[in-house]
Design a protein around this motif. Structure first.
Motif, PDB file in Angstrom:
ATOM      1  N   GLU A   6       0.815  -1.219   0.000  1.00 50.67           N
ATOM      2  CA  GLU A   6       0.000   0.000   0.000  1.00 50.67           C
ATOM      3  C   GLU A   6       0.850   1.273   0.000  1.00 50.67           C
ATOM      4  N   TYR A   9       2.096   2.391  -3.255  1.00 56.21           N
ATOM      5  CA  TYR A   9       1.055   2.941  -4.126  1.00 56.21           C
ATOM      6  C   TYR A   9       0.620   4.334  -3.677  1.00 56.21           C
ATOM      7  N   TYR A  20       2.562   1.835 -15.564  1.00 55.97           N
ATOM      8  CA  TYR A  20       1.697   0.693 -15.235  1.00 55.97           C
ATOM      9  C   TYR A  20       0.561   0.597 -16.255  1.00 55.97           C
ATOM     10  N   PHE A  33      -9.099  -8.436 -18.738  1.00 50.16           N
ATOM     11  CA  PHE A  33     -10.173  -7.516 -18.341  1.00 50.16           C
ATOM     12  C   PHE A  33     -11.456  -7.811 -19.142  1.00 50.16           C
ATOM     13  N   GLY A  53      -9.399  -0.808  -5.892  1.00 51.29           N
ATOM     14  CA  GLY A  53      -8.024  -0.798  -6.397  1.00 51.29           C
ATOM     15  C   GLY A  53      -8.060  -0.745  -7.914  1.00 51.29           C
ATOM     16  N   ASP A  76      -9.433   3.858  -5.209  1.00 50.48           N
ATOM     17  CA  ASP A  76      -8.003   3.508  -5.206  1.00 50.48           C
ATOM     18  C   ASP A  76      -7.267   4.351  -4.175  1.00 50.48           C
ATOM     19  N   ILE A  77      -6.239   3.738  -3.607  1.00 44.54           N
ATOM     20  CA  ILE A  77      -5.437   4.389  -2.583  1.00 44.54           C
ATOM     21  C   ILE A  77      -4.458   5.396  -3.207  1.00 44.54           C
ATOM     22  N   GLY A 100      -9.077   6.391  -1.683  1.00 42.78           N
ATOM     23  CA  GLY A 100      -9.297   5.849  -0.337  1.00 42.78           C
ATOM     24  C   GLY A 100      -8.812   4.429  -0.203  1.00 42.78           C
ATOM     25  N   ASN A 101      -8.733   3.998   1.050  1.00 38.11           N
ATOM     26  CA  ASN A 101      -8.306   2.640   1.376  1.00 38.11           C
ATOM     27  C   ASN A 101      -9.545   1.789   1.632  1.00 38.11           C
ATOM     28  N   ILE A 102      -9.576   0.588   1.083  1.00 38.32           N
ATOM     29  CA  ILE A 102     -10.757  -0.273   1.237  1.00 38.32           C
ATOM     30  C   ILE A 102     -10.996  -0.672   2.693  1.00 38.32           C
ATOM     31  N   THR A 118      -9.394  -6.543  -9.057  1.00 34.76           N
ATOM     32  CA  THR A 118      -8.431  -7.350  -9.822  1.00 34.76           C
ATOM     33  C   THR A 118      -7.017  -6.889  -9.510  1.00 34.76           C
ATOM     34  N   GLY A 119      -6.157  -7.818  -9.161  1.00 32.27           N
ATOM     35  CA  GLY A 119      -4.729  -7.528  -8.991  1.00 32.27           C
ATOM     36  C   GLY A 119      -4.436  -6.518  -7.894  1.00 32.27           C
ATOM     37  N   SER A 120      -5.346  -6.364  -6.948  1.00 36.68           N
ATOM     38  CA  SER A 120      -5.144  -5.373  -5.893  1.00 36.68           C
ATOM     39  C   SER A 120      -5.010  -6.040  -4.521  1.00 36.68           C
ATOM     40  N   TRP A 124      -2.962  -5.499  -0.219  1.00 35.95           N
ATOM     41  CA  TRP A 124      -3.622  -4.901   0.940  1.00 35.95           C
ATOM     42  C   TRP A 124      -2.871  -5.276   2.211  1.00 35.95           C
TER      43      TRP A 124
HETATM   44  C1  LIG Z   1      -1.472  -3.876  -9.362  1.00 32.38           C
HETATM   45  S1  LIG Z   1      -2.571  -2.525  -9.303  1.00 32.38           S
HETATM   46  C2  LIG Z   1      -4.022  -3.199 -10.092  1.00 32.38           C
HETATM   47  C3  LIG Z   1      -4.829  -2.119 -10.749  1.00 32.38           C
HETATM   48  C4  LIG Z   1      -6.046  -2.619 -11.552  1.00 32.38           C
HETATM   49  N1  LIG Z   1      -7.057  -3.195 -10.713  1.00 32.38           N
HETATM   50  C5  LIG Z   1      -5.598  -3.613 -12.592  1.00 32.38           C
HETATM   51  O1  LIG Z   1      -6.001  -4.789 -12.517  1.00 32.38           O
HETATM   52  O2  LIG Z   1      -4.847  -3.193 -13.480  1.00 32.38           O
HETATM   53  C6  LIG Z   1      -3.084  -2.492  -7.610  1.00 32.38           C
HETATM   54  C7  LIG Z   1      -3.953  -1.293  -7.289  1.00 32.38           C
HETATM   55  O3  LIG Z   1      -4.541  -1.456  -6.008  1.00 32.38           O
HETATM   56  C8  LIG Z   1      -4.473  -0.220  -5.313  1.00 32.38           C
HETATM   57  N2  LIG Z   1      -4.531  -0.517  -3.873  1.00 32.38           N
HETATM   58  C9  LIG Z   1      -3.620  -1.180  -3.133  1.00 32.38           C
HETATM   59  N3  LIG Z   1      -4.032  -1.309  -1.864  1.00 32.38           N
HETATM   60  C10 LIG Z   1      -5.245  -0.712  -1.793  1.00 32.38           C
HETATM   61  C11 LIG Z   1      -6.193  -0.525  -0.751  1.00 32.38           C
HETATM   62  N4  LIG Z   1      -5.963  -0.988   0.476  1.00 32.38           N
HETATM   63  N5  LIG Z   1      -7.347   0.135  -1.016  1.00 32.38           N
HETATM   64  C12 LIG Z   1      -7.585   0.611  -2.276  1.00 32.38           C
HETATM   65  N6  LIG Z   1      -6.726   0.460  -3.307  1.00 32.38           N
HETATM   66  C13 LIG Z   1      -5.580  -0.204  -3.082  1.00 32.38           C
HETATM   67  C14 LIG Z   1      -3.164   0.376  -5.776  1.00 32.38           C
HETATM   68  O4  LIG Z   1      -3.077   1.762  -5.566  1.00 32.38           O
HETATM   69  C15 LIG Z   1      -3.145  -0.008  -7.248  1.00 32.38           C
HETATM   70  O5  LIG Z   1      -3.751   0.957  -8.061  1.00 32.38           O
END
Ligand SMILES: C[S@@+](CC[C@H](N)C(=O)[O-])C[C@H]1O[C@@H](n2cnc3c(N)ncnc32)[C@H](O)[C@@H]1O
Length: 228
Positions: A6, A9, A20, A33, A53, A76-77, A100-102, A118-120, A124
């Protein structure tokens, strides 16, 4: 404080967010996607959908192409990621982004008809708290879908499929894509670990974890989390 990802990011410079975005525009990733958007289109015809995210918003873009009736939300954070997302979706109506943070959001309880990520998740710092917040803001009877890479995959099959996906791209692009994928796979969870996390959340009674392929790559799981 110890962070899975986190912190990087939150402080992400804008050039890194653009890089990215560029890397996730390659065929295989974008096909992933499309696969998810197709899947969601069968699950949800109208209502409010949140992408947690969302990064540069590429999933929301694919979803909006398949169903213009949905109200889309991206959280998104990272502010830099959302700058790119707002550009990518500037022509799309019915979409709103929030930083924001989830773990703790300002969305109302029982607000969303569907939540996706996806991919987020593997980034966390507090995955249990994050899933419990998803439980709170999801409407009763609805489902959240977490699409994530897993450490349990067939290495040889991945090598072959990645080679197919990256065919035609230049050396730098191939090297960067492989580098980031390797990093992601070293950080993410095993299927058993995903299971252990979900069992500690409010979703413990109603969930399913399935290994799936996305964009031709055999390295993913889909967590289906239902709020009863
Ligand atoms: C690897 S990227 C994936 C982005 C997109 N979902 C994709 O699949 O391309 C991870 C994303 O999650 C966000 N992220 C990480 N921790 C988070 C959190 N606790 N709450 C919200 N967003 C978060 C990051 O800022 C980043 O944009």
């Amino acid at each position: 404080m110890k962070t899975r990802g986190e912190k990087q990011y939150i402080n992400m410079p804008s050039f890194a967010a653009r890089l990215y975005d560029n890397l996730t525009s390659i065929k295989g990733v974008n096909k992933g996607f499309e696969d998810i958007a197709l899947f969601l289109n069968k699950e949800l015809k109208h209502g409010k959908l949140l992408d947690v995210g969302t990064g540069p918003g590429r999933l929301l873009y694919e979803i909006s192409k398949q169903n213009s009736l949905l109200e889309l939300f991206g959280l998104d954070i990272s502010e830099s990621m959302l700058v790119v997302a707002r550009q990518n979706l500037q022509n799309i109506k019915n979409v709103g982004f929030r930083v924001g943070n989830i773990v703790k959001t300002e969305y109302a309880t029982d607000f969303f008809d569907c939540i996706v990520s996806t991919g987020s998740f593997y980034n966390w710092d507090n995955p249990i708290e994050g899933l419990n917040e998803i439980f709170r803001i999801l409407k009763p009877g609805k489902t959240a879908y977490i699409f994530e890479s897993t450490k349990d995959y067939n290495k040889e099959l991945l090598r072959v499929r990645l080679k197919q996906n990256l065919k035609g791209y230049n050396f730098a692009r191939k090297a960067l894509s492989k580098h980031f994928l390797k990093k992601q796979l070293s950080m993410t969870y095993t299927t058993k670990e995903f299971d252990e996390i979900v069992r500690q959340t409010f979703f413990y009674k109603n969930y399913k974890i399935e290994q799936i392929e996305l964009g031709n790559l055999p390295i993913y799981v889909r967590l289906e989390l239902r709020k009863q």
